[in-house]
Design a protein around this motif. Structure first.
Motif, PDB file in Angstrom:
ATOM      1  N   ASP A 102      33.870 -14.580  33.929  1.00 48.49           N
ATOM      2  CA  ASP A 102      33.140 -15.792  34.305  1.00 48.49           C
ATOM      3  C   ASP A 102      31.694 -15.790  33.815  1.00 48.49           C
ATOM      4  O   ASP A 102      30.915 -16.681  34.159  1.00 48.49           O
TER       5      ASP A 102
ATOM      6  N   LYS B  97      20.852 -13.850  37.760  1.00 48.47           N
ATOM      7  CA  LYS B  97      20.324 -13.636  39.108  1.00 48.47           C
ATOM      8  C   LYS B  97      21.147 -12.557  39.804  1.00 48.47           C
ATOM      9  O   LYS B  97      22.378 -12.571  39.740  1.00 48.47           O
ATOM     10  N   GLU B  98      20.459 -11.633  40.462  1.00 48.51           N
ATOM     11  CA  GLU B  98      21.162 -10.559  41.158  1.00 48.51           C
ATOM     12  C   GLU B  98      21.986 -11.116  42.315  1.00 48.51           C
ATOM     13  O   GLU B  98      21.471 -11.841  43.169  1.00 48.51           O
ATOM     14  N   LYS B  99      23.282 -10.759  42.335  1.00 44.87           N
ATOM     15  CA  LYS B  99      24.165 -11.206  43.418  1.00 44.87           C
ATOM     16  C   LYS B  99      24.314 -10.136  44.493  1.00 44.87           C
ATOM     17  O   LYS B  99      24.268 -10.421  45.683  1.00 44.87           O
TER      18      LYS B  99
ATOM     19  N   PHE C 111      30.105  -7.547  30.786  1.00 44.78           N
ATOM     20  CA  PHE C 111      30.318  -8.950  31.134  1.00 44.78           C
ATOM     21  C   PHE C 111      31.700  -9.139  31.746  1.00 44.78           C
ATOM     22  O   PHE C 111      32.692  -8.584  31.259  1.00 44.78           O
TER      23      PHE C 111
ATOM     24  N   LEU D 124      25.570  -6.301  40.535  1.00 42.21           N
ATOM     25  CA  LEU D 124      26.282  -7.461  39.997  1.00 42.21           C
ATOM     26  C   LEU D 124      25.300  -8.617  39.864  1.00 42.21           C
ATOM     27  O   LEU D 124      24.595  -8.956  40.823  1.00 42.21           O
ATOM     28  N   TYR D 125      25.232  -9.203  38.676  1.00 42.90           N
ATOM     29  CA  TYR D 125      24.400 -10.367  38.404  1.00 42.90           C
ATOM     30  C   TYR D 125      25.290 -11.559  38.085  1.00 42.90           C
ATOM     31  O   TYR D 125      26.379 -11.389  37.511  1.00 42.90           O
ATOM     32  N   ASP D 126      24.829 -12.758  38.414  1.00 42.99           N
ATOM     33  CA  ASP D 126      25.616 -13.935  38.044  1.00 42.99           C
ATOM     34  C   ASP D 126      25.367 -14.279  36.583  1.00 42.99           C
ATOM     35  O   ASP D 126      24.548 -13.645  35.904  1.00 42.99           O
ATOM     36  N   ALA D 127      26.046 -15.317  36.111  1.00 39.87           N
ATOM     37  CA  ALA D 127      25.989 -15.654  34.691  1.00 39.87           C
ATOM     38  C   ALA D 127      24.597 -16.086  34.248  1.00 39.87           C
ATOM     39  O   ALA D 127      24.266 -16.012  33.054  1.00 39.87           O
ATOM     40  N   ASP D 128      23.769 -16.513  35.195  1.00 46.13           N
ATOM     41  CA  ASP D 128      22.417 -16.950  34.857  1.00 46.13           C
ATOM     42  C   ASP D 128      21.404 -15.812  34.914  1.00 46.13           C
ATOM     43  O   ASP D 128      20.215 -16.029  34.650  1.00 46.13           O
TER      44      ASP D 128
ATOM     45  N   SER E  17      28.496 -12.064  25.127  1.00 45.75           N
ATOM     46  CA  SER E  17      29.343 -12.211  26.305  1.00 45.75           C
ATOM     47  C   SER E  17      30.687 -12.794  25.860  1.00 45.75           C
ATOM     48  O   SER E  17      30.794 -13.321  24.745  1.00 45.75           O
TER      49      SER E  17
ATOM     50  N   SER F  14      29.416 -13.574  34.577  1.00 48.30           N
ATOM     51  CA  SER F  14      28.602 -12.653  35.377  1.00 48.30           C
ATOM     52  C   SER F  14      28.674 -11.265  34.744  1.00 48.30           C
ATOM     53  O   SER F  14      29.507 -11.015  33.862  1.00 48.30           O
TER      54      SER F  14
END
Length: 717
Positions: A329, A352-354, A326, A346-350, A278, A331
């Motif tokens: 930020d 998790k699906e946003k 990537f 779209l997934y967040d940086a951890d 990333s 995500s």
């Protein structure tokens, strides 16, 4: 014989004048008579307004030239082979666009891999430096442009461009035993992965995959050449149910020159299908179980600790792509078939699906990228229907979708680096490729770059049968189909039919795109009195994941049922002779055509199988087990659907063709099929092309092969 009918003429009355049209010949097709003009491969520069092209010039020199997107005019020559006193076979530009890797020699290994002679060219100082005195594999710049990585004799190296030092990262590589930094045969073929190392963004780490091939069985095939003795070619090839390479994820610290194997904390066998860094330097790895129905997305921190960010599961299998992107930020964008259609998420940086960004009963067929300035995503999809492709953009918030392509057919795009422009390639079954420059913001055409109008003019002298698209309801499913009929088609007559198909998982043969070599051959046959039909059965692509994956554990069952039933329904048409229906295909299509003439022996009178799988036990682990699991677990699925086990059913005319040096679908498949047919006392025809690979080409090979198939069809159909 095809050569005797090369000047068969028909006459069309156009404007009161008789225009003589000759039928296409195999020689026409394979000597380039109908070749289309294309664009040379281009590299967009970061300014988004200019690009580079490797040109092959009249004086036999090669130049890397800079062009303007807007005008198409050449701006400058960056480097010439005449100045280097070195041929330029390929080049790789560094991230800062100040250096190039110049490939002067390339010796292919398998489908995507090669050994290459590489030099480093500094565009500022105009200096040329050899990367190594040896032929190397998979050379690439680090993101900061200060290092060049490569693999030599299964070991990973890098050259430090600040001091000229060459550093050997690994020392345990051994041919046919252990590989570092590049992939084994099966990863290259089935995961489309060759370079298996990545530099971190700051160049302080190198992540790489190692492959312990020790327990992988060897495959050997003879290469005959022209000498007195043939030579064996031996390589590691894991067939279904056999041992794979044991893979490991490693991180090398450049400062301390130490290597660490990352503990992924896994019990069963697994594949490391992708590794990426990333922008913030976090290493991501996509790891599949051997069944390939669970994909774990790992993060590895700077200390080498691995954790699973998320897991994607599927009842059948999870596809691996290169769509991961990537954002600044941390995500990221990801594509998935989790709602039955391939869409962008779209997934967040951890991890998790946003949000789901695209949605609908259609597939995203190519993901082109994300523009951080406009916050828009660019992609290709089947929103115009499963046989068409269109170009679209949509915002990161899943709003403001725009259609950027204007014509129905097959559109593909190549975007400039900053998404100012894209080059659109358009074709349809009626229109050869047209290349245009378009604005990415709205799709507006800036200029036409290249067309193939001269080919359309040339084709006025030839009998070219059009494709007629339709759907056919077979076994309760509306399947895509096209037919090609003689130009003098008479519905009162009875015509033989030749069916063509590939039928493999996720594939597509019925598409609204310009003619390929097989289409011209089919047109030739049509105008000699045959009807050509092509049907995409269950298990093929672009009609949703459920349609594609319903053949799971039964490759060759439902697809064969659909082809047989489609043939029955075609045979019931007034203008088709139900006693003269043939089928042919290559690779998976050859597997299918073999099964069809055996299991559908009351329907098909003739079949041609080129380079077929005849027993799934002979094919590789990653592909076969993705759809079939292992032979140990699914022996019935393997055996019931492998044509080698149904040779006693042969009644019709069967032609079996293979290249003896096919490293992919081994000639073993055909040799075992021949022996089974012989022992069943079944007569058939066969041809082996010495030292030819899965593509069976080189010199006059394709002309010979297609004339052989033409004669076989004329004699038997």
């Amino acid at each position: 014989m095809i050569k005797n009918i090369a000047f068969l003429l028909t006459f069309l009355l156009v404007g009161g004048n008789a225009i003589a049209q000759q039928n296409i010949t195999v020689e026409d097709i394979y000597t380039g008579t109908f070749s289309t003009k294309g664009l040379q491969s281009l590299n967009s520069l970061k300014n988004g307004t200019e690009y580079l092209v490797l040109n092959y010039n009249a004086d036999r020199s090669q130049t890397v030239d800079k062009y303007s997107y807007e005008t198409g005019e050449k701006i400058a020559t960056l480097v010439s082979s005449n100045d280097l006193n070195l041929p330029i076979r390929n080049y790789i530009l560094s991230e800062d666009e100040q250096q190039m890797l110049i490939v002067s020699q390339r010796i292919p290994i398998f489908r995507r891999s090669a050994n290459s002679m590489v030099h480093i060219y500094n565009l500022n100082t105009k200096t040329l430096t050899p990367l190594s005195e040896n032929l190397v594999r998979s050379a690439s710049f680090s993101p900061d442009g200060k290092k060049v990585g490569y693999v030599f004799e299964n070991n990973l190296y890098y050259k430090d461009l600040t001091n000229g030092e060459t550093v050997q990262v690994t020392d345990d590589g051994v041919t046919n035993q252990l590989i570092n930094g590049v992939t084994d045969w099966v990863y290259e073929e089935e995961f489309s992965l060759v370079r298996a190392y990545e530099f971190s963004p700051d160049g302080k780490q190198i992540a790489f995959i190692s492959f312990d091939e020790t327990e992988v069985p060897e495959f050997s095939m003879d290469v005959y050449g022209t000498g007195l003795y043939q030579r064996p070619y031996v390589f590691k090839y894991p067939k279904a149910g056999e041992n794979n390479s044991v893979v490991a994820l490693n991180v090398y610290d450049v400062a301390s020159k130490t290597r660490k194997e990352i503990d992924l904390d896994r019990d069963g066998e697994f594949y490391i299908a992708r590794i990426n860094y990333s922008p913030n330097g976090k290493l991501a790895a996509q790891v599949l179980n051997r069944y390939q129905n669970e994909l774990d997305f790992y993060y590895v921190d700077q200390q080498g600790n691995a954790s699973i960010a998320f897991t994607e599961k599927d009842d059948a299998y999870v596809d691996v792509t290169d769509d991961l992107t990537f954002l600044d930020d941390g995500s990221f964008l990801w594509t998935s078939e989790k709602d039955n259609w391939r869409h962008i998420y779209l997934y967040d940086a951890d991890g998790k699906e946003k949000s789901q960004i695209t949605s609908g009963d259609w597939d995203v067929t190519s993901y082109y990228g994300y523009d951080p300035k406009s916050k828009r995503i660019y992609y290709q999809s089947t929103e115009d229907g499963s046989i068409n492709r269109g170009i679209y953009s949509i915002s990161l918030k899943a709003k403001g979708k725009k259609k950027l392509s204007s014509k129905i057919g097959s559109n593909s795009a190549s975007f400039s680096d900053n998404f100012t422009y894209f080059i659109n390639t358009y074709s349809s079954a009626n229109r050869p490729p047209v290349y245009t420059l378009n604005q990415a913001k709205d799709g507006k055409q800036v200029r036409e770059i290249q067309n193939n109008n001269d080919l359309l003019v040339k084709l006025e002298d030839y009998q070219l049968s059009p494709k007629e698209f339709s759907t056919i309801n077979v076994n309760g499913n509306d399947l895509n189909m096209y037919m090609m009929k003689p130009l003098d088609f008479d519905p009162a007559k009875k015509y033989p039919v030749l069916m063509f198909q590939y039928s493999g998982p996720g594939s597509q043969s019925v598409s609204n795109s310009w003619y390929g070599s097989n289409d011209y051959w089919h047109s030739m046959l049509a105008n000699e009195g045959y009807i050509i039909a092509c049907v995409d059965p269950r298990g093929t692509g672009y009609k949703g994941a459920d349609f594609k994956k319903m053949t799971q554990k039964e490759l060759g069952k439902y697809e064969v049922e659909d082809q047989i039933q489609a043939a029955r329904q075609l045979g019931a048409m007034d203008y088709i002779d139900a006693d003269r229906i043939g089928i042919w295909g290559w690779s998976y299509g050859g597997f299918m055509s073999s099964n069809c003439i055996l299991k559908g022996n009351d329907v098909f009178s003739t079949a041609i199988a080129v380079a077929p799988v005849t027993n799934w036990r002979y094919y590789d682990t990653i592909y076969t087990e993705r759809y079939m699991t292992t032979p140990q677990e699914n022996s019935t699925g393997y055996d019931e659907n492998s044509p080698i086990n149904h040779v006693d059913k042969l009644k019709g005319n069967y032609l079996l063709v293979h290249g003896s040096a096919d490293d992919n679908v081994h000639v073993q498949n055909t040799m075992q099929m021949i022996e089974a047919l012989v022992q069943a006392n079944k007569q058939f025809d066969w041809a082996i092309y010495p030292d030819k690979n899965h593509g069976i080409y080189g010199g006059n090979t394709r002309i010979h092969l297609y004339n052989k198939m033409t004669n076989f069809i004329k004699e038997n159909l």
